[in-house]
Scaffold this active site. Structure first.
Site, PDB file in Angstrom:
ATOM      1  N   GLU A 253     -14.940 -44.376 -18.172  1.00  0.00           N
ATOM      2  CA  GLU A 253     -15.440 -45.297 -19.217  1.00  0.00           C
ATOM      3  C   GLU A 253     -15.477 -44.590 -20.577  1.00  0.00           C
ATOM      4  O   GLU A 253     -16.379 -44.820 -21.382  1.00  0.00           O
ATOM      5  CB  GLU A 253     -16.840 -45.837 -18.870  1.00  0.00           C
ATOM      6  CG  GLU A 253     -16.931 -46.582 -17.550  1.00  0.00           C
ATOM      7  CD  GLU A 253     -16.487 -48.035 -17.600  1.00  0.00           C
ATOM      8  OE1 GLU A 253     -16.141 -48.532 -18.682  1.00  0.00           O
ATOM      9  OE2 GLU A 253     -16.452 -48.661 -16.526  1.00  0.00           O
TER      10      GLU A 253
HETATM   11  C1  LIG Z   1     -12.893 -41.458  -9.926  1.00  0.00           C
HETATM   12  C2  LIG Z   1     -12.184 -42.000 -11.123  1.00  0.00           C
HETATM   13  C3  LIG Z   1     -12.010 -43.371 -11.266  1.00  0.00           C
HETATM   14  C4  LIG Z   1     -11.317 -43.887 -12.357  1.00  0.00           C
HETATM   15  N1  LIG Z   1     -11.098 -45.227 -12.431  1.00  0.00           N
HETATM   16  C5  LIG Z   1     -10.285 -45.712 -13.398  1.00  0.00           C
HETATM   17  C6  LIG Z   1      -9.896 -47.098 -13.392  1.00  0.00           C
HETATM   18  O1  LIG Z   1     -10.325 -47.893 -12.546  1.00  0.00           O
HETATM   19  N2  LIG Z   1      -9.025 -47.524 -14.338  1.00  0.00           N
HETATM   20  C7  LIG Z   1      -8.539 -46.678 -15.298  1.00  0.00           C
HETATM   21  O2  LIG Z   1      -7.760 -47.138 -16.119  1.00  0.00           O
HETATM   22  N3  LIG Z   1      -8.894 -45.377 -15.335  1.00  0.00           N
HETATM   23  C8  LIG Z   1      -9.734 -44.868 -14.413  1.00  0.00           C
HETATM   24  N4  LIG Z   1     -10.083 -43.540 -14.413  1.00  0.00           N
HETATM   25  C9  LIG Z   1      -9.526 -42.671 -15.436  1.00  0.00           C
HETATM   26  C10 LIG Z   1     -10.554 -42.218 -16.465  1.00  0.00           C
HETATM   27  O3  LIG Z   1     -10.888 -43.300 -17.280  1.00  0.00           O
HETATM   28  C11 LIG Z   1      -9.958 -41.030 -17.251  1.00  0.00           C
HETATM   29  O4  LIG Z   1      -9.934 -39.939 -16.355  1.00  0.00           O
HETATM   30  C12 LIG Z   1     -10.771 -40.714 -18.480  1.00  0.00           C
HETATM   31  O5  LIG Z   1     -10.594 -41.695 -19.452  1.00  0.00           O
HETATM   32  C13 LIG Z   1     -10.383 -39.347 -19.090  1.00  0.00           C
HETATM   33  O6  LIG Z   1      -9.021 -39.246 -19.284  1.00  0.00           O
HETATM   34  P1  LIG Z   1      -8.222 -37.949 -18.766  1.00  0.00           P
HETATM   35  O7  LIG Z   1      -8.611 -37.737 -17.356  1.00  0.00           O
HETATM   36  O8  LIG Z   1      -6.797 -38.126 -19.081  1.00  0.00           O
HETATM   37  O9  LIG Z   1      -8.814 -36.748 -19.594  1.00  0.00           O
HETATM   38  P2  LIG Z   1      -8.290 -36.245 -21.015  1.00  0.00           P
HETATM   39  O10 LIG Z   1      -8.187 -37.397 -21.943  1.00  0.00           O
HETATM   40  O11 LIG Z   1      -7.096 -35.396 -20.823  1.00  0.00           O
HETATM   41  O12 LIG Z   1      -9.502 -35.346 -21.479  1.00  0.00           O
HETATM   42  C14 LIG Z   1      -9.676 -33.988 -21.072  1.00  0.00           C
HETATM   43  C15 LIG Z   1     -10.823 -33.396 -21.893  1.00  0.00           C
HETATM   44  O13 LIG Z   1     -10.462 -33.404 -23.281  1.00  0.00           O
HETATM   45  C16 LIG Z   1     -11.417 -34.122 -24.031  1.00  0.00           C
HETATM   46  N5  LIG Z   1     -10.731 -34.864 -25.097  1.00  0.00           N
HETATM   47  C17 LIG Z   1      -9.671 -35.689 -25.001  1.00  0.00           C
HETATM   48  N6  LIG Z   1      -9.356 -36.186 -26.188  1.00  0.00           N
HETATM   49  C18 LIG Z   1     -10.216 -35.662 -27.075  1.00  0.00           C
HETATM   50  C19 LIG Z   1     -10.420 -35.809 -28.474  1.00  0.00           C
HETATM   51  N7  LIG Z   1      -9.676 -36.623 -29.238  1.00  0.00           N
HETATM   52  N8  LIG Z   1     -11.419 -35.115 -29.052  1.00  0.00           N
HETATM   53  C20 LIG Z   1     -12.216 -34.312 -28.316  1.00  0.00           C
HETATM   54  N9  LIG Z   1     -12.087 -34.130 -26.990  1.00  0.00           N
HETATM   55  C21 LIG Z   1     -11.103 -34.815 -26.373  1.00  0.00           C
HETATM   56  C22 LIG Z   1     -12.096 -35.056 -23.033  1.00  0.00           C
HETATM   57  O14 LIG Z   1     -13.379 -35.423 -23.461  1.00  0.00           O
HETATM   58  C23 LIG Z   1     -12.115 -34.205 -21.776  1.00  0.00           C
HETATM   59  O15 LIG Z   1     -13.207 -33.345 -21.791  1.00  0.00           O
HETATM   60  C24 LIG Z   1     -10.812 -43.015 -13.349  1.00  0.00           C
HETATM   61  C25 LIG Z   1     -11.009 -41.637 -13.227  1.00  0.00           C
HETATM   62  C26 LIG Z   1     -11.675 -41.125 -12.129  1.00  0.00           C
HETATM   63  C27 LIG Z   1     -11.841 -39.636 -12.012  1.00  0.00           C
END
Ligand SMILES: Cc1cc2nc3c(=O)[nH]c(=O)nc-3n(C[C@H](O)[C@H](O)[C@H](O)COP(=O)(O)OP(=O)(O)OC[C@H]3O[C@@H](n4cnc5c(N)ncnc54)[C@H](O)[C@@H]3O)c2cc1C
Length: 595
Positions: A405
């Site tokens: 989220e």
């Molecule tokens: C169990 C689970 C269920 C999920 N369910 C869904 C679902 O139903 N539908 C769906 O669409 N997604 C889902 N997700 C995905 C989830 O929404 C994403 O994992 C989340 O948005 C983070 O994206 P990422 O994993 O690519 O991390 P990244 O975006 O790669 O982030 C990695 C780190 O970098 C930081 N970061 C990234 N960008 C910036 C910035 N601009 N400035 C500062 N810090 C930054 C983040 O805060 C984090 O600490 C789910 C994930 C999990 C683990």
């Protein structure tokens, strides 16, 4: 600070520039019979139907998740916000908050539920055409049809608009979708997906996609740290032919769908976390009462009382803030001229209005539940570390709340960012208030008003001072960085922390004042909780403000600001040891959360 006109309070961020009358704030003490009934229904469902089958859920018996969704549907729990004509029960947002709190009793099922109710039903309700609503909502709301939400991809999580999934427009108006979505909750068994793709590689758009359409498949289940009873898979789209009328909302406006769904999703996640905190307080209180060391129940040791007291204080602030926000959303919907509209517009507008508060709910909720689980585990000692006792599972299950989220980092950037945008658009008089404060700070005679001697007057005065600290830091940041402020993530994150503490501490004080005015039987404990919340917030706010101000100014300017900060935050220390002890004793006597 101006006294609140109702007009200002029903604005997102309005609490920052005005005073709020405690009588206007919604609190858990104001629940009506309908709210209590839905709470009882949700609790009975969780205790009777979900908790007994957790082991089977964790073995990934997905047919069971579907069965439970159907039971939820038959009880009206999936359609609290949906009009009756589409199978919903059309209750207010407070009822939704209550249901979210109760569903949190089991984190995996809460994720299944959230993917269905928040991420699939809601976007169709808010953005669907009449035909789409008639086609999909009754099945989803009854739980006969399972839904999922495909926004994230392996290369685009936080940067959701960077999705690579393509929707190539065909001559007959249909689209061919290709790409792969990642980490999709309910991915292993959902029938209907909200899928985000770029039309012709450019225009970010939401689609409703059915599993039965050729080319749609689920990838392998993810091997996760926790939430073992929730399905998480990639969704693979291989040249899927999607009809023209599967577009949800408008072509190129997928961001509106995504962001608005997230607004409510964040608020509901905050509610689920608040429900989770209560469970941890209950487990910790019961264990501490039963466990003896040195021939003494550990609950009678000061170090354990401190933990139980602090867990209670943090939940009090979180819960007060959640109900206050739900009340504000309701007031905003009621103030929308066409509030009976079944097209979801009043709700959409209200959720947009309170997007800042939704992000605050998400960050504070997810961090409070993690804090409480950690302390619950600690109170369980070695037993806390083994599978047979509940904290071990909570510890693994809850960690993801800070990731999905919108990560807490992203939400922290959004909180001040969205407020400042409102200020720039003239929707919130932040600039004017910051300018007035700057003049005040420069005056050596600056002083804080005396307390009026009422209940928690000193704490309410302190909350007024917290708001001035927000204005001081935000005003300095805007002057120093101008439009480049968005690149100063550390400053924005500190500012977010100050805002979170300010909104939640004030919510706690307002609730405790209302409890005193309403002669609630445990009004004195309300006051203890609010006093400790304010006291602790003052310390954290001072540290955050000092860090930010020192990053932005030096010399005489910094000296003047720090001296103003000291004068603003001159909060007389309260005997928080005594207050936490009283709260802990009450929690142990009750065997759970006391408010
Ligand atoms: C169990 C689970 C269920 C999920 N369910 C869904 C679902 O139903 N539908 C769906 O669409 N997604 C889902 N997700 C995905 C989830 O929404 C994403 O994992 C989340 O948005 C983070 O994206 P990422 O994993 O690519 O991390 P990244 O975006 O790669 O982030 C990695 C780190 O970098 C930081 N970061 C990234 N960008 C910036 C910035 N601009 N400035 C500062 N810090 C930054 C983040 O805060 C984090 O600490 C789910 C994930 C999990 C683990």
């Amino acid at each position: 600070m101006a006294s609140v006109a109702s007009e200002q309070t029903v604005k997102g961020g309005g609490w920052l520039v005005a005073e709020t009358d405690p009588a206007t704030v919604f609190t858990p003490e104001k629940l009506n019979d309908e709210h209590k009934l839905i709470r009882q229904t949700a609790q009975e469902f969780m205790k009777g139907e979900v908790l007994p089958v957790v082991e089977r859920l964790e073995k990934k018996e997905w047919s069971l998740n579907r069965e439970l969704l159907k039971k939820c549907g038959s009880l009206g729990l999936l359609g609290t916000n949906i009009p009756e004509e589409y199978g919903g029960v059309d209750l207010d947002k407070i009822a939704t908050l209550i249901v979210s709190e109760c569903i949190a009793m089991q984190a995996s099922f809460a994720t299944t539920f959230g993917a269905q109710a928040n991420l699939t039903i809601l976007p169709i309700h808010m953005f669907g055409t009449e035909q789409q609503k008639k086609t999909y909502l009754p099945g989803l709301v009854s739980g006969e049809v399972a839904g999922a939400y495909g926004l994230s991809e392996s290369g685009s999580g936080s940067d959701a608009l960077g999705a690579k999934t393509r929707a190539m427009k065909q001559a007959d108006g249909s689209f061919i979708l290709s790409g792969e979505k990642m980490w999709i909750s309910n991915g292993g068994f959902a029938d209907v997906f909200i899928i985000f793709a770029k039309v012709d590689g450019e225009h970010f758009t939401a689609f409703i996609v059915e599993r039965k359409w050729p080319g749609v498949s689920s990838g392998k289940e993810e091997h996760k740290l926790g939430l073992h009873g929730s399905s998480t898979t990639p969704i693979i789209l291989q040249d899927v032919k999607v009809p023209a009328d599967a577009v949800l909302g408008e072509i190129g406006k997928g961001h509106k769908v995504a962001f608005n769904v997230l607004n409510f999703g964040r608020f509901k996640l905050g509610a689920m976390c608040s429900g989770g905190v209560k469970i941890n307080i209950e487990e910790a209180a019961k264990y501490a009462a039963a466990r003896k060391q040195f021939n003494t129940p550990i609950a009678s040791f000061g170090a354990i009382k401190h933990k139980l007291g602090e867990m209670t204080v943090r939940e009090y602030a979180l819960e007060s803030m959640m109900y206050r926000t739900a009340g504000l959303i309701e007031q905003r919907i009621a103030a929308t001229p066409d509030k009976k509209a079944n097209d979801g517009t009043p709700m959409l507008l209200a959720l947009e209005e309170f997007a800042v508060e939704a992000s605050i709910a998400k960050v504070l909720g997810s961090e409070t539940v993690d804090y409480t689980i950690d302390e619950n585990l600690q109170i369980h000692g070695g037993n806390g570390f083994v599978h047979e006792y509940p904290p071990e599972g909570h510890y693994r299950d809850a960690r993801v709340n800070r990731i999905f989220e919108g990560t807490n980092e992203i939400n922290r950037l959004l909180i001040p960012g969205m407020l400042m945008k409102k200020a720039m658009k003239g929707e919130l008089p932040l600039m004017q208030a910051a300018k007035a404060l700057q003049d005040e700070i420069m005056s050596p005679s600056m002083s804080m008003p005396d307390d009026d001697g009422g209940v928690l007057a000193a704490e309410m005065r302190a909350c007024g001072a917290f708001k001035k600290v927000v204005l001081m830091v935000a005003g300095t940041a805007m002057q120093r960085y101008g439009t480049k402020l968005e690149q100063e993530q550390e400053v924005l994150s500190f500012l977010a922390d100050i805002l979170i503490d300010t909104y939640s501490a004030e919510s706690a004080v307002l609730r405790a004042q209302a409890a005193a005015a309403g002669k609630q039987p445990n009004a004195d404990l309300h006051q203890d909780a609010a006093r400790v919340a304010v006291n602790e917030a003052a310390g954290r706010i001072e540290i955050a403000a000092r860090n930010t101000l020192a990053a932005m100014a030096d010399g005489d300017v910094l000296r003047t600001q720090l001296s103003a900060l000291r004068r603003l935050l001159k909060v007389t220390p309260a005997n928080t040891v005594e207050m936490r002890r009283r709260l802990a004793d009450a929690v142990v006597a009750r065997g759970g959360y006391i408010f």
